[in-house]
Every structure is written in C-alpha cells, then in structure tokens.
Design an enzyme around this catalytic site. Structure first.
Site, PDB file in Angstrom:
ATOM      1  N   ASN A  45       4.630  -8.527   3.965  1.00  0.00           N
ATOM      2  CA  ASN A  45       4.874  -7.301   4.724  1.00  0.00           C
ATOM      3  C   ASN A  45       3.530  -6.769   5.224  1.00  0.00           C
ATOM      4  OD1 ASN A  45       5.576  -4.796   5.695  1.00  0.00           O
ATOM      5  ND2 ASN A  45       6.144  -3.933   3.700  1.00  0.00           N
ATOM      6  N   LYS A  99       3.063  -4.304   7.058  1.00  0.00           N
ATOM      7  CA  LYS A  99       3.089  -2.848   7.289  1.00  0.00           C
ATOM      8  C   LYS A  99       2.501  -2.584   8.682  1.00  0.00           C
ATOM      9  CE  LYS A  99       3.111  -2.239   2.346  1.00  0.00           C
ATOM     10  NZ  LYS A  99       2.777  -1.437   1.166  1.00  0.00           N
ATOM     11  N   HIS A 152      12.374   0.326   2.238  1.00  0.00           N
ATOM     12  CA  HIS A 152      11.029   0.304   1.642  1.00  0.00           C
ATOM     13  C   HIS A 152      10.655   1.724   1.213  1.00  0.00           C
ATOM     14  CE1 HIS A 152       6.745  -0.190   1.104  1.00  0.00           C
ATOM     15  NE2 HIS A 152       6.955  -1.496   1.055  1.00  0.00           N
ATOM     16  N   GLU A 198       8.026   3.345   1.393  1.00  0.00           N
ATOM     17  CA  GLU A 198       7.261   4.118   2.390  1.00  0.00           C
ATOM     18  C   GLU A 198       8.201   4.736   3.415  1.00  0.00           C
ATOM     19  OE1 GLU A 198       4.523   0.985   3.397  1.00  0.00           O
ATOM     20  OE2 GLU A 198       3.630   1.159   1.402  1.00  0.00           O
ATOM     21  N   GLU A 201      10.224  -3.005  -6.162  1.00  0.00           N
ATOM     22  CA  GLU A 201       8.858  -2.572  -5.881  1.00  0.00           C
ATOM     23  C   GLU A 201       8.610  -1.221  -6.551  1.00  0.00           C
ATOM     24  OE1 GLU A 201       7.199  -4.625  -2.100  1.00  0.00           O
ATOM     25  OE2 GLU A 201       8.118  -2.741  -1.506  1.00  0.00           O
ATOM     26  N   GLY A 244       0.082  -0.946  -3.451  1.00  0.00           N
ATOM     27  CA  GLY A 244      -1.204  -0.605  -2.838  1.00  0.00           C
ATOM     28  C   GLY A 244      -2.204  -0.005  -3.809  1.00  0.00           C
ATOM     29  N   SER A 272       1.238  -4.854  -5.444  1.00  0.00           N
ATOM     30  CA  SER A 272      -0.079  -5.429  -5.767  1.00  0.00           C
ATOM     31  C   SER A 272      -0.010  -6.887  -6.224  1.00  0.00           C
ATOM     32  CB  SER A 272      -0.805  -4.570  -6.807  1.00  0.00           C
ATOM     33  OG  SER A 272      -1.053  -3.271  -6.282  1.00  0.00           O
TER      34      SER A 272
END
Ligand code: 13P
Length: 250
Positions: free
Chosen positions: A9, A11, A93, A95, A164, A170, A210
C-alpha cells in the site's frame, strides 16, 4: 490451502517513474517466486499505469465509492476499477476510517459493492492503542469484521481480511508474531462461528503494521497469518521483494 498474499500500500506516495521502476523489478521477481499473490496498491492516479505494466502481480485501489455512478466529485466507482482490470480494493483502512469518515456502515456498503462486481475487497480492521490497553482488541476486531460483512453472502475466498493494529501502523512498532497470531486465530474463529467453517478456512488474513524485510518471515510463519499488507516498506523495492519472498517460503 490458502495462497499467501503480499500487498504493498503506497498510500499517497510514489509517482509514474517509481511505478515503472517497480514494474521492471517486480514482474521478474513475482514470476520467480510464483506461489504468492503479489499486489500493488498505488494512488488512484497511477492505477492504470500499474495495471498496464503488471504482468506477474495484480493491482489494487486504495479506496472506492459504493455508488454505481453519479454526482460524487473526486470519487471512483467499482465499475471503473473493473474496467481497468483492477482485481482488489482496500476497504476500511484505518486512515480512511479516521480521516475520511469511513464508518462501519460505509465500509459495509463498500464491501458489498466490490463483491457485487466480483472484485475482492481487502478489508482492513484493527484496534487503537487505547482499545488494546483497555483489553478491547478482540471485541473491536469482531465488531468491525461482522459489521463489514453484514450485507454479503460468503462461500469463501470473496474477501481478504487485513488485521492492522493502528498502534503498529507507521510506528516501527510491529505486533509480535504471537500478538498477531492470537488475533488472526480469533478472526478465523469468528468467521467459523458466525459464517461457516469453509469461509474461515478459505479466507486469507494478512497482517499489516510496520512489516519490514527483517520481521516478515517470522510473522508469516504463524499458522493463521497468510501474508502481509505493507506500507512504508513497499516503497523500498528491494525490501518489498524480500517480503514477497518471505511469503513464498511458507
Ligand atoms: P506501515 O507498514 O508503514 O506500518 O503501514 C501499514 C499499513 O497501513 C498498510 O496498509
């Protein structure tokens, strides 16, 4: 047996030059490892390029709208993705849940729209650090999973789940293989109890948060971890190739 999958991904990163570099190296690599579904999720603007260049891997959109068409400025429909030949779509996701109002209801609509056109949603679920500290991780993951799947009838294989944990995204703080396996096994047990044993057996559950060239092999060796959804490390071509190979070695 479930075929392992590694999805990268990007992003809101990458550009056409990076997509070209990636295709040169990844087509060869993905063909040489064979037994892994390799997926690249670029920004929407580069999806056509990635899809055209990809020979031995697949492309995925990072998002989609659930409506067929209409006055939704800036959005992309499932039909448009299908038109390009895109096979997968990230849905839910964290985010997007946090920053773009993808509520559980929106996520369920997206999952249904994607499956209705025979694309495969990669459904992302996972708890926050606060929820984990409060002992709510299992409950949160179960609620997100079942609410996202409420509008679809599954036989197995129509959806990929990505666990996730938000605290691992991240941050460089990967869940330990044991922490990840515990939740993956739980997700599979929920699928078995609430849907069917067949769906539980056939559903690929990816770990994301990560994942790196150093941590992938041990994570993927866990019984219920069928590969990874990789963010930052998917922008480093050599690292991404190493992660794909780690899934091939299962
Ligand atoms: P990182 O691998 O950068 O932690 O991102 C994980 C992720 O969000 C993939 O969708």
């Amino acid at each position: 047996m479930r075929k392992p999958m590694v999805a990268g991904n990007w992003k809101m990163n990458g550009a056409s030059e990076f997509a070209s570099l990636m295709s040169t190296q990844l087509n060869q690599h993905a063909a040489s490892i064979g037994s892994v579904d390799v997926v690249v999720c670029p920004p929407t603007l580069y999806l056509a390029q990635v899809q055209n260049d990809a020979i031995s891997y697949a492309s995925a959109a990072q998002n989609v709208h659930f409506e067929e068409a209409g006055a939704y400025t800036g959005e992309t429909s499932v039909a448009m993705l299908k038109d390009l030949g895109v096979e997968y779509v990230l849905v839910g996701h964290s985010e997007r849940r946090e920053m773009f109002a993808d509520t559980d209801a929106v996520v369920a609509n997206k999952v249904a729209a994607v499956i209705a056109r025979s694309l495969v949603p990669i459904l992302c679920i996972g708890e926050s650090l606060e929820q984990r500290r409060n002992g709510e991780a299992f409950e949160v993951v179960k609620k997100q999973l079942l609410s996202a799947l409420q509008a679809v009838t599954l036989k197995g294989g129509e959806v990929v789940v990505a666990y996730e944990p938000i605290w691992a995204i991240g941050t460089g703080e990967t869940a330990t293989p044991e922490q990840a396996q515990e939740i993956h096994a739980y997700i599979r047990s929920v699928l078995a109890a609430e849907i069917s044993a067949q769906v539980a057996e056939k559903t690929r559950i990816l770990y994301g948060g990560s994942v790196s060239a150093a941590t992938a092999a041990e994570l993927f060796s866990q019984q219920d971890i069928d590969g990874g959804l990789v963010g930052g490390a998917s922008l480093k071509i050599a690292d991404f190739k190493t992660i794909c190979s780690a899934a091939a070695d299962l």
